[in-house]
Design a protein around this motif. Structure first.
Motif, PDB file in Angstrom:
ATOM      1  N   ASP A 154      -8.733   8.926  -6.805  1.00 44.10           N
ATOM      2  CA  ASP A 154      -8.969   9.622  -7.850  1.00 44.10           C
ATOM      3  C   ASP A 154      -8.044  11.025  -7.747  1.00 44.10           C
TER       4      ASP A 154
ATOM      5  N   ALA B  14      -4.692  10.143  -9.243  1.00 46.75           N
ATOM      6  CA  ALA B  14      -4.888  10.289 -10.622  1.00 46.75           C
ATOM      7  C   ALA B  14      -5.045  11.509 -11.282  1.00 46.75           C
TER       8      ALA B  14
ATOM      9  N   GLY C  64     -12.046  -0.578  -9.264  1.00 42.18           N
ATOM     10  CA  GLY C  64     -11.872  -0.120 -10.861  1.00 42.18           C
ATOM     11  C   GLY C  64     -10.359  -0.187 -11.004  1.00 42.18           C
ATOM     12  N   ALA C  65      -9.931  -1.310 -11.764  1.00 37.37           N
ATOM     13  CA  ALA C  65      -8.765  -1.862 -12.156  1.00 37.37           C
ATOM     14  C   ALA C  65      -7.800  -0.565 -12.990  1.00 37.37           C
ATOM     15  N   ARG C  66      -8.619   0.147 -13.389  1.00 37.49           N
ATOM     16  CA  ARG C  66      -8.163   1.274 -14.274  1.00 37.49           C
ATOM     17  C   ARG C  66      -7.445   2.577 -13.159  1.00 37.49           C
ATOM     18  N   ARG C  67      -7.744   2.535 -12.031  1.00 39.52           N
ATOM     19  CA  ARG C  67      -7.209   3.414 -11.125  1.00 39.52           C
ATOM     20  C   ARG C  67      -5.734   3.113 -10.516  1.00 39.52           C
TER      21      ARG C  67
END
Length: 260
Positions: free
Chosen positions: A138, A141, A166-169
């Motif tokens: 995080d 990101a 979390g694939a979005r990471r």
């Protein structure tokens, strides 16, 4: 080589999530089905490896005749056991109307399928991110630093883990099927860097196993080892992701290893 932190490439099993023990348990279970008892000496041949590599290792070590574990075969008898295994495999192949090589490939595929199933059964029950993993992802990101997941596990397993992490990471995910050759060869890390449009030298790789560390180094990445063990002068070793942060990664990307 820019000297800037352009991207961070993460191994999965044993680095971001606590699944290495699950993989070892799967290997022990499948090995037992082959009348083979795994010991610590076998770890380097199955941990951090592609499923087919581990399957090939187990298939080669499977004792002959059935029911006699390799652990119970005297070292002086090992060569004779290997010769007997080859003889039986050849005879079985002839009866089945296939070549010995085809029969061996079929056995490796069978063992690999069992390994994947045994591992998936354990992972499906849920995985635990290792301390510091989510916080670091995080933080990266938030600073706009792209990350990639570079795993030796098959896509089936990776997708299960991504439900937790979390694939979005991740801007990019490289699973076992995505390269013709896997760790310890550099292909997975070269694929990840290329997919991000970067030179590997501008990427920091975070790994835990000797196999993965060899792959990242061979690709030309800056490397952090979270195994806690000294590796090499060009690898920064820590014992937890909790000790890895943006200032440390930026320092490493600049070509420095000391953190003060």
């Amino acid at each position: 080589m820019s000297g800037e932190l352009r991207a961070v490439l993460f191994d999965m099993d044993g680095t971001l999530v606590d699944t290495e023990g699950m993989w070892w348990q799967a290997c022990v279970e499948v090995a037992a089905e082959l009348d083979l008892e795994l010991t610590e000496a076998d770890a380097g041949h199955v941990l951090g490896r592609l499923v087919e590599d581990a399957a090939g290792y187990l298939a080669r070590r499977a004792p002959v005749p059935p029911g006699v574990g390799r652990a119970g075969v005297a070292e002086a008898e090992a060569e004779r056991a290997d010769a007997e295994r080859a003889r039986v495999a050849k005879a079985d192949a002839e009866r089945a109307g296939v070549t010995e090589a085809e029969a061996e490939r079929a056995e490796v595929e069978r063992v690999g399928a069992r390994l994947t199933a045994a591992f998936a059964e354990r992972v499906s029950g849920g995985v635990t991110p290792l301390p510091g993993a989510i916080r670091l992802l995080d933080d990266l990101a938030a600073e706009g630093v792209p990350t990639a997941l570079v795993s030796a596990s098959p896509r089936l397993i990776v997708d299960m883990v991504l439900h937790t992490v979390g694939a979005r990471r991740f801007a990019l995910v490289v699973a076992a099927e995505d390269t013709a050759r896997g760790k310890p060869l550099p292909d997975p890390y070269l694929r990840a860097a290329s997919g991000l449009g970067l030179d590997p030298a501008d990427c920091v790789a975070v790994e835990d196993s000797p196999t993965g560390l060899a792959a990242a180094r061979a690709a030309g990445c800056r490397v952090v080892s979270v195994s806690g063990d000294p590796v090499a002068e060009d690898v920064l070793s820590v014992d937890s992701l909790e000790k890895v942060d943006l200032p440390l990664l930026r320092l490493l990307a600049s070509g420095k290893r000391s953190i003060g």
